[in-house]
Design an enzyme around this catalytic site. Structure first.
Site, PDB file in Angstrom:
ATOM      1  N   ARG A  15       0.802  -1.230   0.000  1.00  0.00           N
ATOM      2  CA  ARG A  15       0.000   0.000   0.000  1.00  0.00           C
ATOM      3  C   ARG A  15       0.835   1.280   0.000  1.00  0.00           C
ATOM      4  NH1 ARG A  15      -4.171   1.118   3.672  1.00  0.00           N
ATOM      5  NH2 ARG A  15      -3.542  -0.358   5.270  1.00  0.00           N
ATOM      6  N   LYS A 334      28.262  26.054   1.732  1.00  0.00           N
ATOM      7  CA  LYS A 334      28.477  24.601   1.648  1.00  0.00           C
ATOM      8  C   LYS A 334      29.938  24.296   1.964  1.00  0.00           C
ATOM      9  CE  LYS A 334      30.243  22.434  -1.428  1.00  0.00           C
ATOM     10  NZ  LYS A 334      30.833  21.780  -2.600  1.00  0.00           N
TER      11      LYS A 334
END
Ligand code: UD1
Length: 451
Positions: A15, A334
């Protein structure tokens, strides 16, 4: 007492409608399986056995990334929960102690509940974990009790109407002596509505041998299982609410708690203020007294005391911000260290870089760290003034106390205290603007007349 965990994670999770095995779907950026492993890990188990099946390799990889000592076994065919646990037999050969069976898709189990199961084992041979369901649902096995004695578990499909009305239901989690458990599993048959080997047959089999079984109770929220994406979102919501509340209790201000998204490993110090709509990806630590302003996104970074981030800032993995730094709007950092008191306030990209104490990075500065093939480093010293719209073409070093002129493209190292200027020299042409305006206006008039 020695403990071994057996975590069932072989199911397909049809599911979920996904290529990813169900137990690897994340809650708070962490696979469900890892949540279950951490809960069980709090008991310091001697062995952790993960029963894999669907997507076995991926599941094994995620399990080993969390605990490299985990034993991975494979259940080739999913013939039921007892059959799944039986796959751990070889891995636990010679082990003397208790086995706790956990489900990889039940991520919220509290370690204290598992501890209570172990304690209950002192007076019972087999302990199941149950919970009272708020509403009758055709899902869980029913625990048939006589006082504190667990007589048997009846799966919903096999239950009578009367049994289906029982609200004390089975979470599926179990604690039992290892040797006894495998002996009982050998007796399990698959003659039931599903044709599966049910682990839930063990209490009845134990009772038949005159052994004692019980079920202890936990909160329904702890046994919240995930079968679909809707369940997944609901489970994430439950996690978020809990984690936000814990942070606020620890002295963190969340201005609009319901808009702050946390990861399972987010650490935030007291007196830090988080404005609305902030996302914390995995691996973020924010120390005390920092301010994370609205719409910022943080991931794999460390923010020190007194720093101010955002609004609209992005801290990516390896961003290391020292005390009292400032990272302003539309700035991306970064893999870069920003030293104490340094400022990167507007519209900049600082990647693969170091910025020294007290330096100021002007608006629109870019560390050009990538040449299309390799990444290179930019080193900016202490008390440097980087003028707006400077391009720092890495690898490059700007020495302490240096300056770059606005609009400079820095391609060579700048020595300490030097000014780098790399742009065409300005020339002013007297009266030229007036002439140009007159010329353009005349042109427009001619065009308007013609049309
Ligand atoms: C099980 C219990 C039920 C309980 C419910 C709680 C049994 C027979 N029933 O039912 O009493 O109320 O959990 O959620 O145990 N799995 C395997 N291999 C298998 C079968 C299952 O690894 O062959 C794993 C699944 O991936 C899942 C867990 O075991 O993580 C539970 O299996 P599932 O089929 O979902 O059991 P339920 O039908 O929910």
């Amino acid at each position: 007492m020695s403990i071994a965990l057996v975590i069932l994670a072989a199911g397909k999770g049809t599911r979920m409608n996904s290529d990813l095995p169900k137990v690897l779907h994340p809650i708070a950026q962490t696979p469900m399986l890892v949540h279950a492993m951490r809960a069980g890990g709090a008991l310091n188990p001697e062995h952790t056995v993960i029963v894999t099946g669907h997507g076995a390799e991926l599941v094994a990889k995620a399990a080993r990334a969390e605990d490299e000592t985990a034993t991975i076994v494979v259940q080739d065919e999913q013939l039921g929960t007892a059959h799944a646990v039986a796959q751990a037999r070889d891995a636990l050969r010679g082990f003397e102690g208790d086995v706790i069976v956990l489900f990889g898709d039940t991520p919220f189990i509290n370690p204290e509940t598992l501890q209570r199961m172990i304690e209950a084992r002192q007076s019972h041979d087999l302990v199941m974990l149950g919970f009272d369901i708020a509403e009758i649902q055709p899902r869980y096995g029913r625990l048939i009790m006589e006082g504190d004695r667990l007589v048997q578990i009846v799966e919903y499909k096999d239950a009578t109407e009367e049994q289906r009305a029982i609200r004390f239901t089975n979470s599926g989690l179990m604690a039992c002596d290892a040797k006894l458990m495998f002996e009982l599993i050998d007796q399990v048959s698959n003659e039931n509505a599903s044709g599966e080997y049910y682990l839930t047959e063990l209490p009845a089999l134990a009772n038949a041998r005159g052994l004692s079984c019980t079920a202890i109770k936990c909160d329904e929220a702890e046994t919240l299982g995930v079968d679909s994406r809707v369940d997944l979102a609901a489970a994430d919501g439950v996690f978020q609410t809990r984690a936000r509340t814990e942070l606020m209790q620890l002295g963190v201000t969340l201005m609009a708690p319901e808009t702050v998204y946390l990861s399972a490993d987010t650490v935030i110090g007291r007196d830090t203020v988080i404005e609305p709509n902030v996302v914390f990806g995995p691996g973020v630590t924010v120390e005390s007294g920092a301010t994370i302003r609205a719409f910022s996104h943080l991931e794999g970074c460390h923010v020190s005391r007194g720093a101010t981030i955002g609004p609209y800032a992005r801290l990516r993995p390896g961003a290391e911000l020292a005390e009292n730094t400032r990272v302003g709007n539309f700035v991306e950092i970064k893999n870069a260290e920003i030293a104490e008191g340094a400022k990167v306030n507007h519209l900049s990209y600082i990647g693969d870089a170091t910025v020294g104490t007290g330096s100021n990075i002007g608006a629109g500065t870019i560390t050009c760290n990538y040449d299309g093939v390799m990444k290179h480093k930019t080193k900016i010293g202490e008390n440097v003034f980087v003028g707006s719209n400077t391009m720092l073409v890495a690898p490059v070093t700007v020495g302490d106390g240096a300056m770059t002129a606005t609009g400079t493209v820095v391609t060579r190292d700048v020595e300490p205290d030097a000014l780098a200027v790399a742009r065409p020299r300005q020339e002013n042409k007297p009266g030229y603007a007036r002439k140009l305006f007159d010329m353009l206006k005349a042109k427009k008039a001619r065009r308007d007349k013609g049309s």
